[in-house]
Structures are given as structure tokens and as C-alpha cells.
Scaffold this active site. Structure first.
Site, PDB file in Angstrom:
ATOM      1  N   SER A 157       0.763  -1.182  -0.176  1.00 15.84           N
ATOM      2  CA  SER A 157      -0.117   0.030   0.109  1.00 15.84           C
ATOM      3  C   SER A 157       0.823   1.243   0.258  1.00 15.84           C
ATOM      4  CB  SER A 157      -0.766  -0.045   1.147  1.00 15.84           C
ATOM      5  OG  SER A 157      -1.365   1.248   1.648  1.00 15.84           O
TER       6      SER A 157
ATOM      7  N   TYR B  89      -2.706  -0.507   9.950  1.00 14.32           N
ATOM      8  CA  TYR B  89      -2.697  -0.856   8.573  1.00 14.32           C
ATOM      9  C   TYR B  89      -1.181  -0.524   8.160  1.00 14.32           C
ATOM     10  CZ  TYR B  89      -4.033  -1.172   3.604  1.00 14.32           C
ATOM     11  OH  TYR B  89      -4.234  -1.396   2.298  1.00 14.32           O
TER      12      TYR B  89
END
Ligand SMILES: NC(=O)c1ccc[n+]([C@@H]2O[C@H](COP(=O)([O-])OP(=O)(O)OC[C@H]3O[C@@H](n4cnc5c(N)ncnc54)[C@H](O)[C@@H]3O)[C@@H](O)[C@H]2O)c1
Length: 270
Positions: free
Chosen positions: A151, A164
Site C-alpha cells: 500500500s 494498517y
């Protein structure tokens, strides 16, 4: 030689019923790959398999828990019984979860460590465990491809999504580590890479990025302002990169993280 021929390979896709996983499954199936969808919900899996087989593609679905080694080992047996080999593993299961996000009226000091642990389990262990269980077959075959899903939150601090981001960062490190392990100890035909999608509107971030009327939230607008291409990505824009990493075209590529982000990671914001 057709550098991009991936026909008859067997690909296991964790999170295969998700927004990105399902789009990738459809593309690989259309390229002649035999697809194994791993998911949590049998009904959703069945729908997807019916849709793929209805188009004449070769696909099976298995409900499995990616955080449970025994469940993955049972799954591995079923796959080998059906197809006899595992060529590709796409670790697409992952994501953010509400409890692990810092709300707008909170700070880091409000973080729930339980939620932090859960999101870390999913994004780090949820890639490590399938890589071990399915990677063992690749080690025996002396051939295989693993692709992990990272990501943009790894390279830059993206506000609110602390757990995350940290777990995806650890997973990127694992990608490099596993690439070295497989190439040095087993075969230089086993490659481990990751893609780092930029911002794609999906189930996990829809409410963060869009309002009910479809307009962008402040956060959505900030992202667009920091993306030189001035738009969100579409799921099918990952397909070229995935196909490349699955094929002989990338046979000397291992241990990399490939951004697919409309220029987000290149931009200073100024
Ligand atoms: N959509 C984006 O903008 C974006 C951006 C960067 C990275 N990613 C990453 O790409 C991957 C796919 O994202 P997506 O947008 O398709 O998400 P999604 O929520 O649509 O799909 C994720 C899948 O993971 C599965 N999953 C979640 N928790 C699980 C668990 N504990 N055990 C087994 N499966 C579990 C879900 O069932 C779902 O099928 C994720 O790893 C995500 O972090 C997405």
C-alpha cells in the site's frame, strides 16, 4: 517464446472474492490460468466460482482461514488433489479495520492495542502463513511466484491508518526477505514480489473517500490533490502489473514492490 504466456498455471488467490482479488481472478482465468479462490464466506465463493465456470474458465473455491496453518494445509491438499501443483500465490487478503483507525476526534493515545494486533495479524501474518504453506510446494517444485499486496501507506505517513500502515510496512520487508530466502536456498525460479496499489475505491475505504451522494470527502479530495493523474484507480489497472509479475517477462525480477498509483508516490505534493 511468448514472454507473457501464463496458460495452464495454477494460481491461488487469498481474498479472491474481494474487489481487487476478483478482478485479478477474472483476468488470470481469461488468460488460461486455473484459479483457486480462497475466501471466508462459502456463499460468496460459490457465486464467484459459478460466474467463472459459467464463462468456461477452470476454477475452484475453498473456504479457508488464512490465519490458521492447519486450515491452509487442508486447503493445500485439496488444491494438489485437484491440480497437482501450485504455480502462483496472490496474497490479496488484507485490509484496514475500523477499530485500528484513529477517528478524527482521537489521537494515537486512544489506539486500541487489540485492534492493532488484529490488523497486524491480517496484513502481516495473513501473508506470511500462506507464503509458508503454499511456498513449501514451490520450494519442492523449484518454481513458483508469490505476489503480495502492499500500500501507499508504507512510504508516506497517511493519517489515521496507523496499524494498517505498520503491518503493510512489515509485510514489504517480509517480501524482500522471502525473495532472498527462496532464490538463495531453493531456486532462482521462485520469485517473490509485491504490488503497491495507490487509492482504489473499495469496500474498506468507500466511506472514508466518498459521501453518500458520490462526491469526495475532504480525505478523498486530499488524495486526488496528491495524485498527479488526478483520479482514483480502477481495479483493472492492476492487471498489467500482475500479469507481468506472473509471467516470464519478469523472470529476473524478485524482491520488488511495484507502485501502481497514478504518480502518488513520486509526488511531493508541491
Ligand atoms: N482498494 C485499495 O485502494 C487498496 C489499496 C492498497 C492496497 N490494497 C490491498 O489490496 C488487497 C485487496 O484489497 P481490496 O480492496 O480488494 O479489499 P476487499 O476488502 O475488497 O478484499 C479483501 C479480501 O480479504 C478478505 N479477508 C479479510 N480479512 C480476512 C481474514 N481474516 N481471513 C481471510 N480473508 C480475509 C476479505 O474476505 C476480502 O475478500 C488488500 O490487501 C488491501 O489492503 C487495497
Amino acid at each position: 517464446m511468448n514472454l507473457f504466456n501464463i496458460k495452464n498455471k495454477v494460481a491461488v488467490i487469498t481474498g479472491g472474492t474481494g474487489v481487487l482479488g476478483s478482478s485479478i481472478a477474472e483476468h488470470l482465468a481469461a488468460s488460461g490460468v486455473k484459479i483457486v479462490i480462497l475466501g471466508r464466506n462459502q456463499e460468496t465463493i460459490n457465486e464467484m466460482i459459478n460466474s467463472l465456470t459459467g464463462k468456461g474458465y477452470d476454477a475452484i473455491g475453498i473456504a479457508a482461514n488464512i490465519l490458521d496453518k492447519e486450515s491452509l494445509e487442508q486447503t493445500r491438499k485439496k488444491i494438489l488433489r485437484q491440480y497437482g501443483k501450485i504455480d502462483i500465490l496472490l496474497n490479496a487478503a488484507g485490509g484496514n479495520m475500523p477499530g485500528a483507525t484513529i477517528a478524527t476526534n482521537q489521537t494515537i493515545f486512544d489506539l486500541s492495542m487489540d485492534a492493532f494486533q488484529t490488523v497486524t495479524d491480517l496484513n502481516l501474518n495473513g501473508t506470511v502463513l500462506p507464503s509458508i504453506v503454499f511456498g513449501e510446494i514451490m520450494a519442492q517444485q523449484k518454481e513458483g511466484i508469490i505476489i503480495n499486496f502492499s500500500s501507499m501507506t508504507v512510504e508516506r505517513a497517511v493519517t489515521r491508518v496507523v496499524g494498517y500502515s505498520a503491518s503493510k510496512a512489515a509485510m514489504e520487508n517480509f517480501t524482500r526477505w522471502m525473495a532472498v530466502e527462496m532464490a538463495t536456498k531453493f531456486s532462482n525460479k521462485i520469485r517473490v514480489n509485491a504490488i503497491a496499489p495507490g487509492f482504489f475505491i473499495g469496500n474498506q475505504n468507500r466511506n472514508l473517500l466518498t459521501n453518500e451522494d458520490g462526491s469526495y470527502t475532504e480525505r478523498g479530495k486530499n488524495i486526488i490533490n496528491n495524485t498527479p493523474m488526478k483520479r482514483f484507480g480502477e481495479a483493472d489497472e492492476l492487471l498489467g502489473a500482475i500479469h507481468f509479475l506472473c509471467s516470464e517477462a519478469s523472470q529476473f525480477v524478485t524482491g520488488i514492490v511495484l507502485p501502481i498509483d497514478g504518480g502518488f508516490s513520486a509526488f511531493s505534493g508541491v
